[in-house]
Design a protein around this motif. Structure first.
Motif, PDB file in Angstrom:
ATOM      1  N   CYS A   2      -7.297  11.006  12.891  1.00 25.61           N
ATOM      2  CA  CYS A   2      -8.244  10.188  12.108  1.00 25.61           C
ATOM      3  C   CYS A   2      -7.624   9.746  10.793  1.00 25.61           C
ATOM      4  O   CYS A   2      -7.761   8.587  10.384  1.00 25.61           O
ATOM      5  CB  CYS A   2      -9.524  10.980  11.848  1.00 25.61           C
ATOM      6  N   LEU A   3      -6.921  10.662  10.126  1.00 23.72           N
ATOM      7  CA  LEU A   3      -6.300  10.327   8.849  1.00 23.72           C
ATOM      8  C   LEU A   3      -5.235   9.248   9.027  1.00 23.72           C
ATOM      9  O   LEU A   3      -5.199   8.263   8.282  1.00 23.72           O
ATOM     10  CB  LEU A   3      -5.690  11.582   8.220  1.00 23.72           C
ATOM     11  N   LEU A   4      -4.380   9.410  10.012  1.00 20.31           N
ATOM     12  CA  LEU A   4      -3.299   8.454  10.217  1.00 20.31           C
ATOM     13  C   LEU A   4      -3.820   7.087  10.654  1.00 20.31           C
ATOM     14  O   LEU A   4      -3.330   6.048  10.210  1.00 20.31           O
ATOM     15  CB  LEU A   4      -2.311   8.999  11.246  1.00 20.31           C
ATOM     16  N   GLN A   5      -4.826   7.082  11.521  1.00 18.87           N
ATOM     17  CA  GLN A   5      -5.368   5.803  11.979  1.00 18.87           C
ATOM     18  C   GLN A   5      -6.111   5.073  10.866  1.00 18.87           C
ATOM     19  O   GLN A   5      -6.079   3.839  10.787  1.00 18.87           O
ATOM     20  CB  GLN A   5      -6.289   6.033  13.171  1.00 18.87           C
ATOM     21  N   ALA A   6      -6.776   5.827   9.998  1.00 19.06           N
ATOM     22  CA  ALA A   6      -7.561   5.206   8.933  1.00 19.06           C
ATOM     23  C   ALA A   6      -6.701   4.756   7.751  1.00 19.06           C
ATOM     24  O   ALA A   6      -6.956   3.698   7.156  1.00 19.06           O
ATOM     25  CB  ALA A   6      -8.629   6.176   8.449  1.00 19.06           C
ATOM     26  N   LYS A   7      -5.672   5.552   7.418  1.00 21.77           N
ATOM     27  CA  LYS A   7      -4.949   5.295   6.166  1.00 21.77           C
ATOM     28  C   LYS A   7      -3.437   5.158   6.319  1.00 21.77           C
ATOM     29  O   LYS A   7      -2.751   4.859   5.347  1.00 21.77           O
ATOM     30  CB  LYS A   7      -5.258   6.407   5.161  1.00 21.77           C
ATOM     31  N   GLY A   8      -2.916   5.391   7.514  1.00 20.82           N
ATOM     32  CA  GLY A   8      -1.479   5.256   7.707  1.00 20.82           C
ATOM     33  C   GLY A   8      -0.715   6.507   7.328  1.00 20.82           C
ATOM     34  O   GLY A   8      -1.281   7.462   6.789  1.00 20.82           O
ATOM     35  N   PRO A   9       0.610   6.520   7.573  1.00 21.46           N
ATOM     36  CA  PRO A   9       1.400   7.734   7.390  1.00 21.46           C
ATOM     37  C   PRO A   9       1.763   8.065   5.954  1.00 21.46           C
ATOM     38  O   PRO A   9       2.217   9.177   5.670  1.00 21.46           O
ATOM     39  CB  PRO A   9       2.659   7.447   8.212  1.00 21.46           C
ATOM     40  N   PHE A  10       1.592   7.116   5.017  1.00 24.43           N
ATOM     41  CA  PHE A  10       2.004   7.366   3.636  1.00 24.43           C
ATOM     42  C   PHE A  10       0.863   7.215   2.641  1.00 24.43           C
ATOM     43  O   PHE A  10       1.088   6.904   1.474  1.00 24.43           O
ATOM     44  CB  PHE A  10       3.167   6.443   3.252  1.00 24.43           C
ATOM     45  N   SER A  11      -0.352   7.471   3.062  1.00 24.52           N
ATOM     46  CA  SER A  11      -1.502   7.332   2.151  1.00 24.52           C
ATOM     47  C   SER A  11      -1.406   8.284   0.967  1.00 24.52           C
ATOM     48  O   SER A  11      -1.935   8.008  -0.115  1.00 24.52           O
ATOM     49  CB  SER A  11      -2.808   7.581   2.909  1.00 24.52           C
TER      50      SER A  11
ATOM     51  N   ARG B 124       0.792   8.791  -1.073  1.00 24.72           N
ATOM     52  CA  ARG B 124       1.483   8.243  -2.238  1.00 24.72           C
ATOM     53  C   ARG B 124       0.607   7.260  -3.023  1.00 24.72           C
ATOM     54  O   ARG B 124       1.007   6.785  -4.084  1.00 24.72           O
ATOM     55  CB  ARG B 124       2.779   7.557  -1.813  1.00 24.72           C
ATOM     56  N   GLU B 125      -0.568   6.946  -2.497  1.00 23.87           N
ATOM     57  CA  GLU B 125      -1.403   5.925  -3.111  1.00 23.87           C
ATOM     58  C   GLU B 125      -2.281   6.452  -4.232  1.00 23.87           C
ATOM     59  O   GLU B 125      -2.644   5.710  -5.146  1.00 23.87           O
ATOM     60  CB  GLU B 125      -2.268   5.259  -2.039  1.00 23.87           C
ATOM     61  N   SER B 126      -2.672   7.727  -4.163  1.00 23.01           N
ATOM     62  CA  SER B 126      -3.530   8.307  -5.192  1.00 23.01           C
ATOM     63  C   SER B 126      -3.521   9.819  -5.056  1.00 23.01           C
ATOM     64  O   SER B 126      -3.148  10.363  -4.005  1.00 23.01           O
ATOM     65  CB  SER B 126      -4.972   7.799  -5.069  1.00 23.01           C
ATOM     66  N   LEU B 127      -3.937  10.486  -6.121  1.00 26.39           N
ATOM     67  CA  LEU B 127      -4.039  11.949  -6.073  1.00 26.39           C
ATOM     68  C   LEU B 127      -5.062  12.366  -5.024  1.00 26.39           C
ATOM     69  O   LEU B 127      -4.849  13.339  -4.283  1.00 26.39           O
ATOM     70  CB  LEU B 127      -4.441  12.498  -7.441  1.00 26.39           C
ATOM     71  N   GLU B 128      -6.166  11.624  -4.934  1.00 27.38           N
ATOM     72  CA  GLU B 128      -7.212  11.953  -3.968  1.00 27.38           C
ATOM     73  C   GLU B 128      -6.670  11.879  -2.537  1.00 27.38           C
ATOM     74  O   GLU B 128      -6.936  12.752  -1.703  1.00 27.38           O
ATOM     75  CB  GLU B 128      -8.404  11.003  -4.126  1.00 27.38           C
ATOM     76  N   ASN B 129      -5.901  10.831  -2.252  1.00 29.48           N
ATOM     77  CA  ASN B 129      -5.322  10.696  -0.915  1.00 29.48           C
ATOM     78  C   ASN B 129      -4.297  11.786  -0.632  1.00 29.48           C
ATOM     79  O   ASN B 129      -4.212  12.285   0.497  1.00 29.48           O
ATOM     80  CB  ASN B 129      -4.668   9.327  -0.754  1.00 29.48           C
ATOM     81  N   ARG B 130      -3.512  12.141  -1.643  1.00 33.39           N
ATOM     82  CA  ARG B 130      -2.515  13.200  -1.440  1.00 33.39           C
ATOM     83  C   ARG B 130      -3.199  14.531  -1.161  1.00 33.39           C
ATOM     84  O   ARG B 130      -2.808  15.281  -0.252  1.00 33.39           O
ATOM     85  CB  ARG B 130      -1.601  13.305  -2.655  1.00 33.39           C
ATOM     86  N   LEU B 131      -4.251  14.836  -1.895  1.00 35.75           N
ATOM     87  CA  LEU B 131      -4.980  16.083  -1.658  1.00 35.75           C
ATOM     88  C   LEU B 131      -5.663  16.082  -0.293  1.00 35.75           C
ATOM     89  O   LEU B 131      -5.773  17.123   0.353  1.00 35.75           O
ATOM     90  CB  LEU B 131      -6.005  16.309  -2.772  1.00 35.75           C
ATOM     91  N   GLU B 132      -6.107  14.904   0.141  1.00 33.84           N
ATOM     92  CA  GLU B 132      -6.700  14.806   1.474  1.00 33.84           C
ATOM     93  C   GLU B 132      -5.656  15.132   2.541  1.00 33.84           C
ATOM     94  O   GLU B 132      -5.929  15.864   3.500  1.00 33.84           O
ATOM     95  CB  GLU B 132      -7.253  13.399   1.697  1.00 33.84           C
ATOM     96  N   CYS B 133      -4.458  14.601   2.394  1.00 32.99           N
ATOM     97  CA  CYS B 133      -3.389  14.876   3.347  1.00 32.99           C
ATOM     98  C   CYS B 133      -3.053  16.365   3.349  1.00 32.99           C
ATOM     99  O   CYS B 133      -2.910  16.979   4.417  1.00 32.99           O
ATOM    100  CB  CYS B 133      -2.150  14.051   2.987  1.00 32.99           C
ATOM    101  N   CYS B 134      -2.944  16.958   2.157  1.00 29.34           N
ATOM    102  CA  CYS B 134      -2.668  18.393   2.059  1.00 29.34           C
ATOM    103  C   CYS B 134      -3.799  19.218   2.665  1.00 29.34           C
ATOM    104  O   CYS B 134      -3.558  20.256   3.285  1.00 29.34           O
ATOM    105  CB  CYS B 134      -2.468  18.797   0.603  1.00 29.34           C
ATOM    106  N   ARG B 135      -5.021  18.742   2.505  1.00 26.70           N
ATOM    107  CA  ARG B 135      -6.167  19.469   3.050  1.00 26.70           C
ATOM    108  C   ARG B 135      -6.099  19.512   4.579  1.00 26.70           C
ATOM    109  O   ARG B 135      -6.333  20.554   5.196  1.00 26.70           O
ATOM    110  CB  ARG B 135      -7.465  18.810   2.590  1.00 26.70           C
ATOM    111  N   VAL B 136      -5.746  18.378   5.187  1.00 26.55           N
ATOM    112  CA  VAL B 136      -5.663  18.324   6.649  1.00 26.55           C
ATOM    113  C   VAL B 136      -4.461  19.102   7.164  1.00 26.55           C
ATOM    114  O   VAL B 136      -4.558  19.863   8.129  1.00 26.55           O
ATOM    115  CB  VAL B 136      -5.587  16.855   7.120  1.00 26.55           C
ATOM    116  N   ARG B 137      -3.317  18.925   6.502  1.00 24.13           N
ATOM    117  CA  ARG B 137      -2.074  19.509   7.014  1.00 24.13           C
ATOM    118  C   ARG B 137      -1.877  20.967   6.612  1.00 24.13           C
ATOM    119  O   ARG B 137      -1.189  21.716   7.317  1.00 24.13           O
ATOM    120  CB  ARG B 137      -0.872  18.691   6.521  1.00 24.13           C
ATOM    121  N   LYS B 138      -2.455  21.395   5.480  1.00 27.92           N
ATOM    122  CA  LYS B 138      -2.173  22.737   4.960  1.00 27.92           C
ATOM    123  C   LYS B 138      -3.412  23.609   4.758  1.00 27.92           C
ATOM    124  O   LYS B 138      -3.458  24.750   5.217  1.00 27.92           O
ATOM    125  CB  LYS B 138      -1.436  22.628   3.610  1.00 27.92           C
TER     126      LYS B 138
END
Length: 233
Positions: free
Chosen positions: A96-105, A107-121
């Motif tokens: 869902c994350l990759l389809q909605a925001k792509g593989p490098f979301s 880098r776009e904002s702190l909120e997006n980075r924390l979202e990626c960390c939340r899903v992956r870690k």
């Protein structure tokens, strides 16, 4: 040793061995090391083995680890005959994350980075910690401003109040490497290429002279934000 609602208090000069032993005793139940295969975690594994402590090991594979990180995992399994419990992001959340925001979301904002960390870690960590009475980390105060107030042993309120054990808290980088080299421990090859802290490949670079050890993590962000959520306070 005494316990209050925030910390398990040890002598300020307690050794990593004393911190580990006291923390496992205080947990009074199953304890595991959260292993990222950093030099800190490799040192802790060696200490656990030397002390013969009943501490298991788990690792989180975010899907973006460096090849060198897997090499360390294999070397540790071979040397200590370890059993490592691996945890991965949930497929649905990752898709869902990759389809909605792509593989490098991230880098776009702190909120997006924390979202990626939340899903992956962070979500995999919650599963890894389920049923544990305590966990061990390789955090050191010297690493960054976000870790300056960490205690050697504390009650981790962000994770249901389990005991959190930080045995290397007061060690300098010099002390860490002196131990690793004396014991001839397998260490990540990237450490010697200017990477004192190693996370996901797209979020980690070599540090520059004079920078702190975590300056290469999410280098585009404010230093006060450089945590992924695993160590919420």
């Amino acid at each position: 040793m005494s316990i209050n609602d925030q910390h398990i208090i040890l002598s300020p000069d307690a050794s990593p061995q004393e911190i580990l032993t006291s923390g496992v005793t205080a947990a009074a139940g199953p304890v595991k090391l959260a292993c990222s295969f950093s030099v800190e975690d490799v040192v802790i594994i060696d200490l656990i083995q030397a002390l013969q402590l009943p501490v298991g090991i788990f690792a989180i594979d975010t899907g973006r680890l460096n090849e060198e990180t897997y090499e360390v995992a294999d070397a540790l399994i071979e040397r200590y005959r370890l059993s490592i419990d691996w945890y991965f992001p949930r497929n649905g959340a990752m898709e869902c994350l990759l389809q909605a925001k792509g593989p490098f979301s991230f880098r776009e904002s702190l909120e997006n980075r924390l979202e990626c960390c939340r899903v992956r870690k962070v979500e995999p960590l919650s599963r890894a910690l389920a049923g544990l009475s305590g966990w061990v980390t390789g955090m050191r105060r010297e690493q960054s401003v976000t870790r300056a107030a960490v205690a050697a042993i504390e009650l981790d309120q962000a994770n249901n109040g389990i005991v959190k054990i930080n045995p290397l808290l007061n060690w300098s980088s010099g002390q860490l490497w002196e131990y690793a080299e004396a014991q001839r421990l397998p260490v990540n090859r990237l450490h010697r290429q200017g990477y004192p802290s190693i996370g996901c490949a797209p979020c980690t670079r070599a540090v520059q002279p004079g920078e702190n050890s975590r300056a290469g993590r999410w280098w585009w962000e404010d230093p006060n934000n450089k945590e992924c959520g695993l160590h919420r306070r």
